[in-house]
Scaffold this motif. Structure first.
Motif, mmCIF file in Angstrom:
data_model
loop_
_atom_site.group_PDB
_atom_site.id
_atom_site.type_symbol
_atom_site.label_atom_id
_atom_site.label_comp_id
_atom_site.label_asym_id
_atom_site.label_seq_id
_atom_site.Cartn_x
_atom_site.Cartn_y
_atom_site.Cartn_z
ATOM 1 N N ILE A 78 -34.789 -18.034 10.690
ATOM 2 C CA ILE A 78 -35.304 -16.988 10.227
ATOM 3 C C ILE A 78 -36.691 -17.545 9.278
ATOM 4 O O ILE A 78 -37.473 -16.542 9.476
ATOM 5 N N SER A 79 -36.664 -18.605 8.491
ATOM 6 C CA SER A 79 -37.693 -18.987 7.775
ATOM 7 C C SER A 79 -39.068 -19.328 8.894
ATOM 8 O O SER A 79 -40.116 -18.538 8.340
ATOM 9 N N PHE A 80 -38.663 -19.537 9.793
ATOM 10 C CA PHE A 80 -39.844 -20.182 10.708
ATOM 11 C C PHE A 80 -40.543 -18.622 11.224
ATOM 12 O O PHE A 80 -41.909 -18.576 11.279
ATOM 13 N N PRO A 136 -30.133 -12.950 4.182
ATOM 14 C CA PRO A 136 -30.233 -12.768 5.732
ATOM 15 C C PRO A 136 -29.926 -13.921 6.587
ATOM 16 O O PRO A 136 -29.522 -13.757 7.615
ATOM 17 N N ILE A 137 -29.881 -15.035 5.666
ATOM 18 C CA ILE A 137 -29.834 -16.208 6.377
ATOM 19 C C ILE A 137 -28.067 -16.614 6.268
ATOM 20 O O ILE A 137 -27.694 -17.752 7.157
ATOM 21 N N LEU A 166 -42.625 -2.190 -1.396
ATOM 22 C CA LEU A 166 -42.255 -1.359 -0.502
ATOM 23 C C LEU A 166 -42.016 -1.984 1.090
ATOM 24 O O LEU A 166 -41.295 -1.526 1.792
ATOM 25 N N ALA A 167 -42.745 -3.120 1.476
ATOM 26 C CA ALA A 167 -42.524 -3.721 2.588
ATOM 27 C C ALA A 167 -41.061 -4.152 2.736
ATOM 28 O O ALA A 167 -40.532 -4.018 3.605
ATOM 29 N N VAL A 168 -40.619 -4.830 1.547
ATOM 30 C CA VAL A 168 -39.527 -5.557 1.608
ATOM 31 C C VAL A 168 -38.310 -4.305 1.705
ATOM 32 O O VAL A 168 -37.109 -4.382 2.285
ATOM 33 N N PHE A 169 -38.620 -3.306 1.130
ATOM 34 C CA PHE A 169 -37.715 -2.071 0.886
ATOM 35 C C PHE A 169 -37.430 -1.376 2.564
ATOM 36 O O PHE A 169 -36.275 -1.249 2.926
ATOM 37 N N ASN A 182 -34.286 -3.533 3.585
ATOM 38 C CA ASN A 182 -33.364 -2.452 3.261
ATOM 39 C C ASN A 182 -33.235 -1.304 4.058
ATOM 40 O O ASN A 182 -31.872 -0.666 4.184
ATOM 41 N N THR A 183 -34.333 -0.851 4.720
ATOM 42 C CA THR A 183 -34.020 0.409 5.377
ATOM 43 C C THR A 183 -33.780 0.024 6.732
ATOM 44 O O THR A 183 -32.902 0.706 7.533
ATOM 45 N N LEU A 184 -34.768 -0.860 7.561
ATOM 46 C CA LEU A 184 -34.354 -1.190 8.888
ATOM 47 C C LEU A 184 -33.513 -2.188 8.923
ATOM 48 O O LEU A 184 -33.263 -2.622 10.337
ATOM 49 N N ARG A 185 -33.218 -2.849 8.106
ATOM 50 C CA ARG A 185 -32.119 -4.044 8.076
ATOM 51 C C ARG A 185 -32.459 -5.134 9.141
ATOM 52 O O ARG A 185 -31.634 -5.722 9.761
ATOM 53 N N ILE A 186 -33.741 -5.390 9.024
ATOM 54 C CA ILE A 186 -34.266 -6.641 9.756
ATOM 55 C C ILE A 186 -34.033 -7.794 9.013
ATOM 56 O O ILE A 186 -34.237 -7.917 7.851
#
Length: 198
Positions: A172-174, A146-147, A20-23, A27-31
């Motif tokens: 991104i990873s940091f 995303p990278i 759910l956190a990933v979604f 997926n939803t907020l496109r962060i």
């Protein structure tokens, strides 16, 4: 010590919350972060090494199946389980000394920063190498990686693809490791408070 049924129930609930956190964030907020290890960190702190490894591998298996069901099956996706396993190990190496985390808030923060640095190093190197082969042999959608934009910017600066993949991982990873580690630790403290009540 936790009973096996309790471990299984906690892992199932945490797996659902992780998805759910990933979604929500990706997926939803496109962060442009992963946010797929918040509950991995929490499970590592709360349940220890073996349940956390099973949890991490379980998440990556479910994630791979989701991409297949979306019609974008990709044999490289499950390779990112290596990053998850390294995150579990690097977190557990420090998190297993829980009594030291309770010395003071300042010491706790220092230990969490150490976890961030160690897990960031592991994911930057391993993720960069996996990205190299992933981007070299597959057409990778932006949502899947995303990278990718960071990597492409380094390629345009005439860095090699491998160097670009590793350098592209750094910001991104940091940031992802920083947010996920502190959020995971916060969830662990909440679980410890509410689930350990007699």
């Amino acid at each position: 010590m936790h009973s096996i049924p309790k471990i299984i129930i906690i892992c199932i609930v945490a797996e659902i919350l992780n998805l759910l956190a990933v979604f929500l964030f990706c997926n939803t907020l496109r962060i442009p972060l992963f946010f797929d290890t918040i509950f991995t960190v929490a499970v590592t702190f709360y349940l220890g090494l073996v349940p956390a490894l099973c949890f991490s591998l379980g998440y990556n298996l479910i994630n791979s199946l989701i991409w297949v069901l979306r019609g974008e099956g990709d044999p490289f996706i499950f390779l990112y389980a290596i990053c998850g396993v390294l995150i579990v190990f690097s977190t557990w190496v420090i998190a297993r000394r829980k009594e030291e985390l309770r010395i003071s808030p300042a010491v706790t923060i220092l230990y969490l920063v150490l976890i961030v640095l160690l897990s960031s190093f592991c994911t930057i190197i391993s993720g960069g190498i996996i990205d190299y082969f992933h981007l070299k042999y597959r057409n990778v959608p932006d949502l899947m990686n995303p990278i990718k934009k960071f990597t492409e910017s380094f390629v345009h600066q005439r860095f090699s693809l491998l160097a670009s993949c590793i350098l592209g991982q750094i910001p991104i990873s940091f940031l992802d490791r920083l947010l996920s580690t502190f959020a995971g630790f916060g969830i662990y403290k909440l679980a410890e408070r509410f689930l350990e009540r007699r």
